[in-house]
Design an enzyme around this catalytic site. Sequence first.
Site, PDB file in Angstrom:
ATOM      1  N   THR A  31       0.845  -1.203   0.000  1.00 22.89           N
ATOM      2  CA  THR A  31       0.000   0.000   0.000  1.00 22.89           C
ATOM      3  C   THR A  31       0.877   1.249   0.000  1.00 22.89           C
ATOM      4  O   THR A  31       0.625   2.207  -0.742  1.00 22.89           O
ATOM      5  CB  THR A  31      -0.937  -0.007   1.233  1.00 22.89           C
ATOM      6  OG1 THR A  31      -1.479  -1.317   1.399  1.00 22.89           O
ATOM      7  CG2 THR A  31      -2.063   0.995   1.061  1.00 22.89           C
ATOM      8  N   ASP A  81       1.719   5.044   6.619  1.00 24.42           N
ATOM      9  CA  ASP A  81       2.069   3.617   6.588  1.00 24.42           C
ATOM     10  C   ASP A  81       0.803   2.776   6.489  1.00 24.42           C
ATOM     11  O   ASP A  81      -0.297   3.240   6.798  1.00 24.42           O
ATOM     12  CB  ASP A  81       2.858   3.255   7.865  1.00 24.42           C
ATOM     13  CG  ASP A  81       3.664   1.963   7.702  1.00 24.42           C
ATOM     14  OD1 ASP A  81       3.570   1.312   6.637  1.00 24.42           O
ATOM     15  OD2 ASP A  81       4.402   1.619   8.646  1.00 24.42           O
ATOM     16  N   GLY A  82       0.976   1.538   6.071  1.00 23.18           N
ATOM     17  CA  GLY A  82      -0.117   0.574   6.018  1.00 23.18           C
ATOM     18  C   GLY A  82      -0.246  -0.178   7.330  1.00 23.18           C
ATOM     19  O   GLY A  82       0.385   0.171   8.333  1.00 23.18           O
ATOM     20  N   ALA A  83      -1.056  -1.227   7.328  1.00 27.72           N
ATOM     21  CA  ALA A  83      -1.210  -2.088   8.512  1.00 27.72           C
ATOM     22  C   ALA A  83      -1.721  -3.442   8.046  1.00 27.72           C
ATOM     23  O   ALA A  83      -2.295  -3.574   6.962  1.00 27.72           O
ATOM     24  CB  ALA A  83      -2.191  -1.469   9.503  1.00 27.72           C
ATOM     25  N   LYS A  94       1.096  -4.664  12.903  1.00 28.09           N
ATOM     26  CA  LYS A  94       1.988  -4.370  11.786  1.00 28.09           C
ATOM     27  C   LYS A  94       3.181  -5.325  11.830  1.00 28.09           C
ATOM     28  O   LYS A  94       3.441  -5.961  12.829  1.00 28.09           O
ATOM     29  CB  LYS A  94       2.482  -2.922  11.866  1.00 28.09           C
ATOM     30  CG  LYS A  94       1.359  -1.920  11.593  1.00 28.09           C
ATOM     31  CD  LYS A  94       1.830  -0.479  11.585  1.00 28.09           C
ATOM     32  CE  LYS A  94       3.043  -0.237  10.774  1.00 28.09           C
ATOM     33  NZ  LYS A  94       2.946  -0.694   9.382  1.00 28.09           N
ATOM     34  N   GLY A  97       5.445  -7.199   6.731  1.00 30.25           N
ATOM     35  CA  GLY A  97       6.593  -7.022   5.836  1.00 30.25           C
ATOM     36  C   GLY A  97       7.922  -7.011   6.590  1.00 30.25           C
ATOM     37  O   GLY A  97       8.953  -6.652   6.026  1.00 30.25           O
ATOM     38  N   GLU A 103       9.421   0.850  11.697  1.00 31.06           N
ATOM     39  CA  GLU A 103       8.109   1.502  11.575  1.00 31.06           C
ATOM     40  C   GLU A 103       7.686   2.084  12.921  1.00 31.06           C
ATOM     41  O   GLU A 103       7.163   3.198  12.988  1.00 31.06           O
ATOM     42  CB  GLU A 103       7.068   0.491  11.082  1.00 31.06           C
ATOM     43  CG  GLU A 103       7.283   0.098   9.634  1.00 31.06           C
ATOM     44  CD  GLU A 103       6.349  -0.992   9.141  1.00 31.06           C
ATOM     45  OE1 GLU A 103       6.175  -1.097   7.920  1.00 31.06           O
ATOM     46  OE2 GLU A 103       5.811  -1.755   9.956  1.00 31.06           O
ATOM     47  N   LYS A 121      -8.576  -5.028   5.919  1.00 24.92           N
ATOM     48  CA  LYS A 121      -7.725  -4.929   7.116  1.00 24.92           C
ATOM     49  C   LYS A 121      -8.498  -4.492   8.361  1.00 24.92           C
ATOM     50  O   LYS A 121      -7.949  -4.480   9.459  1.00 24.92           O
ATOM     51  CB  LYS A 121      -6.594  -3.912   6.876  1.00 24.92           C
ATOM     52  CG  LYS A 121      -5.785  -4.133   5.599  1.00 24.92           C
ATOM     53  CD  LYS A 121      -4.887  -5.317   5.713  1.00 24.92           C
ATOM     54  CE  LYS A 121      -3.978  -5.515   4.525  1.00 24.92           C
ATOM     55  NZ  LYS A 121      -2.960  -4.509   4.336  1.00 24.92           N
TER      56      LYS A 121
HETATM   57  C1  5RP Z   1       5.305  -3.964   7.041  1.00 20.86           C
HETATM   58  C2  5RP Z   1       3.954  -3.565   7.505  1.00 20.86           C
HETATM   59  C3  5RP Z   1       2.947  -3.208   6.470  1.00 20.86           C
HETATM   60  O1  5RP Z   1       2.439  -1.947   6.745  1.00 20.86           O
HETATM   61  C4  5RP Z   1       1.841  -4.211   6.500  1.00 20.86           C
HETATM   62  O2  5RP Z   1       2.385  -5.514   6.369  1.00 20.86           O
HETATM   63  C5  5RP Z   1       0.820  -3.967   5.387  1.00 20.86           C
HETATM   64  O3  5RP Z   1       1.391  -4.272   4.158  1.00 20.86           O
HETATM   65  P1  5RP Z   1       0.582  -4.171   2.798  1.00 20.86           P
HETATM   66  O4  5RP Z   1       0.339  -2.726   2.538  1.00 20.86           O
HETATM   67  O5  5RP Z   1       1.507  -4.813   1.777  1.00 20.86           O
HETATM   68  O6  5RP Z   1      -0.700  -4.956   2.959  1.00 20.86           O
HETATM   69  O7  5RP Z   1       3.652  -3.502   8.671  1.00 20.86           O
HETATM   70  O8  5RP Z   1       6.107  -4.380   8.103  1.00 20.86           O
END
Ligand code: 5RP
Length: 218
Positions: A31, A81-83, A94, A97, A103, A121
């Site tokens: 994301t 950031d994503g989650a 989180k 990744g 983060e 999510k």
């Molecule tokens: C990486 C994270 C990411 O924000 C989480 O895994 C979401 O990833 P994506 O946007 O690919 O679904 O915490 O450590």
Amino acid sequence: MTQDDKKKAAARAALQYVEDGQILGVGTGSTVNYFIDDLKDIKDRIKAAVSSSIRSAERLKALGIPVLSLNEVGTFDIYVDGADEINPAREMIKGGGAALTREKIVSQAARKFVCIVDDTKLVDVLGKFPLPIEVIPMARTHVKAQIEEITGGEALWREGVITDNGNEILDVHGLKITEPKALEERLNQIPGVVTVGIFARRPADVLITGTDKGAAIS
Ligand code: 5RP
């Protein structure tokens, strides 16, 4: 809309939070990659970025955006950031990744945390997504046993993954995290745990969710 389209919608909507001349904190994941791609349209308005991972830093540099270390910057304006999961209190899991430690460090230095997710999510209770925990390798056995005892979950090593900090990741399965802040604090106390992937002591300030109808902000 596909899940990717929803991620793109959330990422695009996050641009409205970026103001001229700001330093921008940038997370990690698919994301966030869409968000970084969108930054090319406004890159002349951004002073610099602080990244939560080597891979996001490289993506930012490829666009010509200067990347500074957190130590050069101190506190800064906005972190995007994503989650893996987020609940109604904007507490998150989180680390899917494996970038959770940086983060957490970078997000805590930001005045505003904007979380961008697709609607898969959203959860009422955190824990369906296995909880990532970064662990110092020499404490492997001790930490795994302690975590299983405290949580009642099953902790599995993420195969073939070493973090940017040279550590390993345990994924804890089978949890229902009804008190995220308390569990984050408890697990943080185990010697050998570097970072717990519960982001509850510092939840997101803004949530942007990509849905079938576009981006929803809450
Ligand atoms: C990486 C994270 C990411 O924000 C989480 O895994 C979401 O990833 P994506 O946007 O690919 O679904 O915490 O450590």
